[in-house]
Design an enzyme around this catalytic site. Structure first.
Site, mmCIF file in Angstrom:
data_model
loop_
_atom_site.group_PDB
_atom_site.id
_atom_site.type_symbol
_atom_site.label_atom_id
_atom_site.label_comp_id
_atom_site.label_asym_id
_atom_site.label_seq_id
_atom_site.Cartn_x
_atom_site.Cartn_y
_atom_site.Cartn_z
ATOM 1 N N GLU A 161 5.982 -3.033 -7.865
ATOM 2 C CA GLU A 161 5.552 -4.557 -7.878
ATOM 3 C C GLU A 161 5.907 -5.510 -9.127
ATOM 4 O O GLU A 161 4.964 -5.692 -9.866
ATOM 5 C CB GLU A 161 3.928 -4.637 -7.749
ATOM 6 C CG GLU A 161 3.294 -4.125 -6.309
ATOM 7 C CD GLU A 161 1.941 -4.253 -6.068
ATOM 8 O OE1 GLU A 161 1.279 -5.128 -6.776
ATOM 9 O OE2 GLU A 161 1.377 -3.996 -5.019
ATOM 10 N N GLU A 354 1.841 1.312 -0.431
ATOM 11 C CA GLU A 354 0.718 1.162 -0.696
ATOM 12 C C GLU A 354 -0.021 0.485 0.413
ATOM 13 O O GLU A 354 0.668 -0.638 0.966
ATOM 14 C CB GLU A 354 0.210 0.504 -1.986
ATOM 15 C CG GLU A 354 0.404 1.033 -3.328
ATOM 16 C CD GLU A 354 0.189 0.482 -4.459
ATOM 17 O OE1 GLU A 354 -0.668 -0.547 -4.333
ATOM 18 O OE2 GLU A 354 0.698 0.540 -5.481
HETATM 19 C C1 GCO Z 1 -0.650 -2.954 -7.108
HETATM 20 C C2 GCO Z 1 -0.996 -1.904 -7.554
HETATM 21 C C3 GCO Z 1 -2.217 -1.159 -7.637
HETATM 22 C C4 GCO Z 1 -3.328 -1.719 -7.178
HETATM 23 C C5 GCO Z 1 -3.539 -1.921 -5.641
HETATM 24 C C6 GCO Z 1 -4.821 -2.555 -5.319
HETATM 25 O O1 GCO Z 1 0.404 -2.220 -6.980
HETATM 26 O O2 GCO Z 1 -1.387 -3.734 -7.354
HETATM 27 O O3 GCO Z 1 0.105 -1.170 -7.372
HETATM 28 O O4 GCO Z 1 -2.213 -0.639 -8.861
HETATM 29 O O5 GCO Z 1 -4.288 -1.012 -7.773
HETATM 30 O O6 GCO Z 1 -2.596 -2.729 -5.286
HETATM 31 O O7 GCO Z 1 -5.122 -3.874 -5.756
#
Ligand code: GCO
Length: 454
Positions: A161, A354
């Site tokens: 991200e 994710e």
């Molecule tokens: C994100 C992250 C995670 C977060 C999840 C929930 O990539 O933002 O990879 O670290 O905890 O997405 O918000």
């Protein structure tokens, strides 16, 4: 139908679970500094987090019980290189070696994310991603990782991200280090991150010829309001559009250079800010677009879009839209439209790196955590993902976020995403009902998905 070798997994990241923030020679990360300054909910910090650094064996035992094929986790750059570059911290290497060996002994395939936001503070002080040397710093770190671990680990992801570790961190000021930079600086940082990615993929090909490497950006999915051709094209247009307001948080600026070797030149943002790219950017694009093996995407929620003139417009969610405990709309169709649009544009196998839900979980009288809505959330989303797969979209895996409750960045510990409940005072782990639901689904390779709703 899910393929027989579908990578059913769970995901975590180093800062969110490890703790041991200054143990065994680890250097500080920007998150250590940011949280110490009390910038997150309740002044929470990741100093101890889930204490995974000391409890990883117990955690991997639970993962084995869960039955996951894959575990996506990240390495803490300053645990390996306390100053970001230069001296390697052997104790950091030892920790990850033990973790990797333990996963393999338990039949779980490690998927290593090289960078999930815990940037070395020493490099932050040297100008972070604006420094012209920053791509080389990352390459140095990545090469150490490949040399130490790639004899056993075969799946790597460069960045998680970038929309957040650049956008939320240097544009919106909500994440460490909490700055609000000018556009000219942001464009440069974004370019250097992608150059670091490209240099790393090139090095990977030489050092790990039998390995696979990908990239894990994110973005709000645009879902067509209806199935009309016009609405579908409007949604696609919005999904890959880059507006002046969404320079750092969009999909195409962060993925077209890597996947297609071009910047999204026909967008408003490029017309306004393309001039801030380094003069050599076209040359750099050749490195940035070094082919990867799989394209990951973190997908949580989506927006509705319909055709308007020859463009698009947003359509508000209905007033009865349900929202998760972190306030995100529950829109399962994002796991149909997201992979579909991404696959059609980038033509690479997709991994949902994710997807997950924050719920207001608590321990019931019977000592258990009854999180029916989490199981339903996963099921509803996987149902849509399976439809996409059945229509020919190549999806190689799904990693639920997260294996266990953990430090949710600006929200501290107030948001629980885990399949496993963590009591942060005793560090006790309690598998939630969804843990057993997902376990059953994995055991059946997802074939019981529709029955599992009953
Ligand atoms: C994100 C992250 C995670 C977060 C999840 C929930 O990539 O933002 O990879 O670290 O905890 O997405 O918000």
């Amino acid at each position: 139908m899910f393929k027989d070798d579908f990578a059913w997994g769970v995901a975590t990241s180093s800062y969110q679970i490890e703790g041991a923030f200054d143990e065994d020679g680890k250097g500080l990360s920007v998150w250590d500094v940011f949280t110490e300054e009390g910038k997150c909910f309740g002044r929470h910090t990741g100093e101890v987090a889930c204490d995974h650094y000391h409890r990883f064996k117990e955690d991997i035992k639970l993962m084995k019980e869960l039955g996951v094929k894959a575990y996506r986790f990240s390495l803490s750059w300053p645990r390996i290189l306390p100053d970001g570059v230069g001296k390697v911290n052997q104790k950091g290497i030892d920790f990850y070696n033990e973790l990797i060996d333990c996963l393999l002994e338990n039949g779980i395939e490690p998927y290593i994310t090289l960078f999930h936001w815990d940037y070395p503070y020493e490099l932050e002080k040297k100008g972070n991603w604006s420094n012209p040397d920053s791509p080389k710093w990352f390459l140095e770190y990545a090469e150490v990782v490949f040399k130490e671990f790639a004899d056993r680990v075969k799946h790597f992801i460069t960045f998680n991200e970038p929309q957040c570790f650049i956008g939320l961190a240097y544009d919106k000021g909500e994440h460490a280090p909490g700055l609000k930079c000018l556009k000219r600086d942001l464009v440069l940082k974004m370019h250097n991150v992608m150059l670091a990615h490209g240099l790393t993929v090139k090095a990977f090909r030489k050092l790990v010829p039998d390995g696979k490497i990908g990239y894990a950006p994110c973005g709000d999915v645009a879902m067509p309001l209806t199935d009309s051709k016009e609405d579908i094209e409007a949604a696609r247009k919005r999904y890959f559009d880059v507006t002046a307001n969404n320079l750092t948080g969009n999909v195409a600026w962060w993925s077209d250079p890597i996947m297609l070797g071009t910047y999204p030149e026909d967008t408003e943002a490029f017309r306004l800010y393309g001039k801030y790219l380094p003069k050599s950017y076209k040359e750099d694009l050749k490195i940035i677009s070094e082919p990867i093996d799989f394209y990951c995407q973190n997908i949580y929620t989506g927006s509705r879009v319909r055709a308007a003139g020859d463009g698009y417009e947003y359509v508000k969610h209905s007033v009865d839209m349900p929202y998760t405990a972190i306030g995100w709309a529950i829109t399962p169709k994002n796991l149909y439209w997201g992979p579909k649009f991404l696959y059609e544009r980038y033509k690479k196998p997709i991994i949902i790196s994710e997807n997950g839900i924050a719920c207001n979980d608590f321990i019931a009288l019977d000592g258990k955590v009854h999180d029916q809505s989490r199981s339903d959330f996963i099921g509803l989303h996987l149902n849509e993902l399976e439809t996409a797969i059945d229509e020919g979209i190549d999806v190689a895996g799904y990693m639920y976020w997260s294996f266990m409750d953990n430090f949710e960045w600006a929200y501290g510990y107030s948001k629980r995403f885990g399949l496993v409940y963590v009591n942060y005072e005793t560090m006790e782990r309690i598998p939630k009902d969804s843990f057993y639901w997902y376990q059953n689904l994995i055991k059946n390779n997802g074939r019981n998905l529709s029955e599992s709703f009953k």
